[in-house]
Write a protein that holds these residues in place. Structure first.
Motif, PDB file in Angstrom:
ATOM      1  N   ALA A 125      34.079  45.143  43.017  1.00 56.28           N
ATOM      2  CA  ALA A 125      34.905  45.163  44.221  1.00 56.28           C
ATOM      3  C   ALA A 125      34.768  46.496  44.944  1.00 56.28           C
ATOM      4  O   ALA A 125      34.166  47.440  44.441  1.00 56.28           O
ATOM      5  CB  ALA A 125      36.367  44.948  43.844  1.00 56.28           C
ATOM      6  N   PRO A 266      36.396  41.721  47.087  1.00 55.77           N
ATOM      7  CA  PRO A 266      35.062  41.600  46.486  1.00 55.77           C
ATOM      8  C   PRO A 266      34.001  42.277  47.365  1.00 55.77           C
ATOM      9  O   PRO A 266      34.075  42.220  48.584  1.00 55.77           O
ATOM     10  CB  PRO A 266      34.822  40.079  46.446  1.00 55.77           C
ATOM     11  CG  PRO A 266      36.180  39.460  46.519  1.00 55.77           C
ATOM     12  CD  PRO A 266      37.012  40.417  47.337  1.00 55.77           C
ATOM     13  N   ASP A 307      34.996  41.002  39.630  1.00 52.05           N
ATOM     14  CA  ASP A 307      35.753  41.235  40.854  1.00 52.05           C
ATOM     15  C   ASP A 307      34.899  41.052  42.112  1.00 52.05           C
ATOM     16  O   ASP A 307      35.430  41.050  43.219  1.00 52.05           O
ATOM     17  CB  ASP A 307      36.405  42.628  40.825  1.00 52.05           C
ATOM     18  CG  ASP A 307      37.781  42.589  40.173  1.00 52.05           C
ATOM     19  OD1 ASP A 307      38.132  41.543  39.592  1.00 52.05           O
ATOM     20  OD2 ASP A 307      38.518  43.590  40.254  1.00 52.05           O
ATOM     21  N   ILE A 311      39.108  38.775  42.999  1.00 57.19           N
ATOM     22  CA  ILE A 311      39.797  39.950  42.450  1.00 57.19           C
ATOM     23  C   ILE A 311      40.775  39.513  41.364  1.00 57.19           C
ATOM     24  O   ILE A 311      41.703  38.746  41.611  1.00 57.19           O
ATOM     25  CB  ILE A 311      40.572  40.701  43.554  1.00 57.19           C
ATOM     26  CG1 ILE A 311      39.621  41.165  44.664  1.00 57.19           C
ATOM     27  CG2 ILE A 311      41.348  41.878  42.950  1.00 57.19           C
ATOM     28  CD1 ILE A 311      38.503  42.062  44.231  1.00 57.19           C
ATOM     29  N   CYS A 312      40.528  39.955  40.149  1.00 51.23           N
ATOM     30  CA  CYS A 312      41.412  39.560  39.064  1.00 51.23           C
ATOM     31  C   CYS A 312      41.488  40.587  37.944  1.00 51.23           C
ATOM     32  O   CYS A 312      42.120  40.362  36.926  1.00 51.23           O
ATOM     33  CB  CYS A 312      40.970  38.211  38.522  1.00 51.23           C
ATOM     34  SG  CYS A 312      42.312  37.324  37.782  1.00 51.23           S
ATOM     35  N   TRP A 314      39.828  43.680  35.118  1.00 52.34           N
ATOM     36  CA  TRP A 314      38.691  43.780  34.204  1.00 52.34           C
ATOM     37  C   TRP A 314      38.706  42.761  33.078  1.00 52.34           C
ATOM     38  O   TRP A 314      37.657  42.328  32.616  1.00 52.34           O
ATOM     39  CB  TRP A 314      38.554  45.198  33.664  1.00 52.34           C
ATOM     40  CG  TRP A 314      39.573  45.615  32.637  1.00 52.34           C
ATOM     41  CD1 TRP A 314      40.741  46.262  32.875  1.00 52.34           C
ATOM     42  CD2 TRP A 314      39.500  45.421  31.218  1.00 52.34           C
ATOM     43  NE1 TRP A 314      41.409  46.473  31.702  1.00 52.34           N
ATOM     44  CE2 TRP A 314      40.680  45.984  30.664  1.00 52.34           C
ATOM     45  CE3 TRP A 314      38.560  44.842  30.366  1.00 52.34           C
ATOM     46  CZ2 TRP A 314      40.942  45.969  29.293  1.00 52.34           C
ATOM     47  CZ3 TRP A 314      38.825  44.818  29.002  1.00 52.34           C
ATOM     48  CH2 TRP A 314      39.993  45.377  28.471  1.00 52.34           C
ATOM     49  N   ALA A 317      37.231  39.809  34.383  1.00 46.64           N
ATOM     50  CA  ALA A 317      35.809  40.056  34.620  1.00 46.64           C
ATOM     51  C   ALA A 317      35.007  39.861  33.334  1.00 46.64           C
ATOM     52  O   ALA A 317      33.927  39.263  33.342  1.00 46.64           O
ATOM     53  CB  ALA A 317      35.600  41.462  35.179  1.00 46.64           C
ATOM     54  N   ARG A 358      48.294  37.014  38.859  1.00 47.51           N
ATOM     55  CA  ARG A 358      47.606  37.321  40.114  1.00 47.51           C
ATOM     56  C   ARG A 358      48.311  36.794  41.368  1.00 47.51           C
ATOM     57  O   ARG A 358      48.452  37.540  42.346  1.00 47.51           O
ATOM     58  CB  ARG A 358      46.162  36.797  40.011  1.00 47.51           C
ATOM     59  CG  ARG A 358      45.134  37.436  40.883  1.00 47.51           C
ATOM     60  CD  ARG A 358      45.208  38.902  41.160  1.00 47.51           C
ATOM     61  NE  ARG A 358      45.078  39.791  40.035  1.00 47.51           N
ATOM     62  CZ  ARG A 358      44.851  41.110  40.168  1.00 47.51           C
ATOM     63  NH1 ARG A 358      44.707  41.643  41.368  1.00 47.51           N
ATOM     64  NH2 ARG A 358      44.771  41.865  39.104  1.00 47.51           N
TER      65      ARG A 358
END
Ligand code: FAD
Ligand code: FES
Lengths: 469, 98
Positions: A125, A266, A307, A311-312, A314, A317, A358
């Protein structure tokens, strides 16, 4: 420039899976892919593995300001380094041809080409731009920039530091600065009420662990004596040759360094350049590539994880990287579908868990319209070409229907950053002026080279192509 | 302007920022060295001549383009320091090869 020739014999040129990015998503994918028996190349333009969250973890791991945050990263990095993975740090992907699986890489003045059956973009990101009046003044930086300085070099801003904006990363950075001996003032721009947002968005119970960590950061900073100003509106950075104060409705905070942050989005530069299908995410207010549950994109040879996909954080990820690697194992015939699905269960469950909070975070820290599309005419939107909100509105009014047309009118997106930083603001301002949704306005279509490369690098790339067996 | 924390990052590297010798922590980027040096700007914008320092430190904004070891237009935040590196402000328009 330091010209280090990369010998042809040094590394093979064909891989099953090429992974761009050695952050949590890329490292986890590499580990899982090796476990499936794939040959793996990982390139990252940074000098060491870790990505954004665990940047320079091996150097920063003992720094008391960062140690607790880096610990999980050190473990992941150790597992990544222990395996037989071709890892190339300090190496930038500057062109990708998805149909042939050809990657053009630049490393210390040399360029090389490799091919891969499948490529995973795990490029992460970037921070959302925070185009307030005065944000180009020396002394104004993104919050992430100060954090990068702390992680890589242990350094901190001197003098009076103001953090302004919102998001979980703001609170994390505030804590890290305090541990490093700097007491910032936090000017929060959050407009959403916590309790009502929590009740509406849900996820509070399943995401309780994350929530508790977040609340812990807020409490610790406050207990340490950090002054917090809430509900700040109409921010502007003031100063002549450098920033001297942050002004907002009803207040002013003198400062030597102003750190701005409004969340992350992102990095879609490469995924857009290679023409993957993207969709507008109305909740996270950003574009993101359209993917299936395993991260497979609209192109048969390309996947995206981490990400850079959505977007969430690590932990998500890591899980997404594992899923993409398992899918690569299936597609390249190393594991069966049943095997993939069986092994995917744990990662899918971890992903679900990591995603629980989230919706709440996205709703709580939704940037206000004045951050997305700066109202003041004179506010600079494109830092490269110094294009203002006013001129962009003018261009939109006389016929620039989207960012690609605005680029022709005003050069925004034509500077060195290729629209990486201004792209989302340009689209938002045009959408607002035309009174249409952002989806309709579209996005810039970046082109290779994704990063500027030198003449020497280009020349060496040519040689390599010629000398391929 | 930034300061280092030598208690926690004792290893240093000598670089030259605008000709001035400076010890910076190992792992710094050339852009970090500029921030430590206290230089008031890394460049002036070609359009209005306004001063700039790095914004993102991660390769997104290109506000850190500088001359490094004689090569202009390098993204200073993406270049790790090595002993003896010469980092200089960039005058005139920034151009990138593409
Ligand atoms: C500035 C910043 C700071 C952050 N700090 C934190 C934090 O402290 N804690 C936290 O929980 N989350 C943090 N995040 C959120 C972050 O997105 C994490 O959730 C996590 O790092 C995402 O992991 P990832 O593997 O998807 O991507 P990343 O960790 O971002 O890794 C992507 C990697 O890809 C590499 N890359 C990108 N493009 C190329 C290219 N063209 N060629 C070669 N390599 C390339 C990058 O160098 C990078 O190392 C931060 C985000 C940003 C933008
Ligand atoms: S500071 Fe943004 S690219 Fe270097």
């Amino acid at each position: 420039m330091n010209l280090v020739p990369v010998k042809a014999a040094e590394a093979p040129r064909k891989f099953d899976l090429a992974i761009i990015g050695a952050g949590p998503a890329g490292m986890a994918a590499a580990i899982t892919a090796r476990e499936c028996g794939l040959s793996v190349l990982v390139v990252d333009e940074n000098a060491a593995p870790g990505g954004q969250v665990f940047r320079a973890a091996e150097l920063a791991g003992a720094d008391p300001a960062l140690a607790r945050d880096m610990a999980p990263g050190l473990e992941l990095i150790a597992r990544f380094r222990a395996l037989d993975i071709t890892y190339r740090p300090g190496t930038t992907l500057w062109m990708l041809e998805p149909d042939t699986g050809t990657l053009s890489l630049a490393r210390q003045g040399e360029s090389m080409e490799v091919t891969a059956e499948r490529t995973l973009l795990a490029t992460g990101a970037q921070e959302r731009p925070v185009p307030i009046p005065g944000w180009t003044l020396p002394g104004v930086m993104s919050a992430g920039a100060a954090q990068i300085a702390l992680k890589t070099a242990g350094m901190v801003p001197s003098g009076k530091v103001v953090l302004a904006g919102q998001g979980p990363l703001m609170w994390l950075l505030a804590n890290q600065l305090i541990r490093a001996g700097v007491m910032p003032v936090l000017v929060e721009t959050r407009t959403q009420p916590i309790l009502r947002t929590a009740l509406e968005a849900g996820g509070i119970f399943s995401g309780f662990g994350q929530l508790a960590k977040g609340i812990g950061l807020i409490l610790k900073a406050r207990q340490a004596g950090m002054r917090v100003i809430t509900g700040a509106k109409h921010l502007r950075a003031e100063g002549s040759a450098r920033v001297q104060a942050l002004r907002f409705e009803g207040g002013v905070e003198p400062c030597d360094t102003l750190l701005l942050h409004e969340g992350v989005i992102p990095s879609t530069h490469i995924s857009m350049a290679i023409g993957l299908e993207h969709g507008w995410d109305a909740r996270q207010l950003c574009w993101r590539p359209k993917l299936d549950a395993f991260g497979a994109s609209s192109h048969a040879r390309i996947a995206v994880a981490g990400d850079g996909a959505v977007i969430c954080g690590w932990e998500a990820a890591v899980a997404a990287g594992q899923l993409a690697a398992l899918d690569a194992g299936l597609r390249l015939g190393r594991i069966s579908r049943a095997d993939r699905d069986f092994r995917a269960e744990a990662s899918a469950a971890a992903l679900l868990q990591a995603r629980a909070l989230r919706p709440f975070l996205d709703a709580l820290y939704a940037p206000s319209q004045e951050i997305l599309a700066p109202p003041e005419e004179s506010t600079i939107i494109c830092r490269c070409e110094e294009v203002t909100a006013g001129s962009l509105r003018w261009a939109a009014a006389i016929g620039a229907t989207g960012p690609n047309q605005a680029k022709a009118y005003l050069r925004c997106g034509m500077g060195p950053c290729q629209g990486r930083l201004c792209g989302s603001t340009v689209a938002a301002v045009i959408a607002e002026t035309r009174n249409v949704p952002v989806e309709e306005v579209g996005h810039l279509r970046p082109r290779a080279p994704y990063k500027p490369i030198t003449v020497q690098e280009l020349a060496s790339a040519q040689q390599r192509v010629d000398s391929l067996p | 302007m930034f300061r280092t924390r030598p208690d926690h990052r004792p290893e240093t590297v000598q670089v030259f920022v605008e000709g001035r010798a400076l010890m910076v922590p190992e792992g710094s980027s050339a852009a970090a060295a500029i921030l430590i040096s206290g230089l008031s700007s890394i460049r002036e914008t070609p359009v209005s001549g306004s001063p700039r320092l790095p914004w993102c430190m991660m390769g997104v904004c290109f506000d850190c383009l500088a001359e490094i070891d004689g090569v202009a237009n390098r993204q200073a935040c993406m270049v790790p320091v090595v002993a003896g590196m010469r980092i200089a402000r960039q005058h005139g328009a920034r151009e990138v090869q593409r």
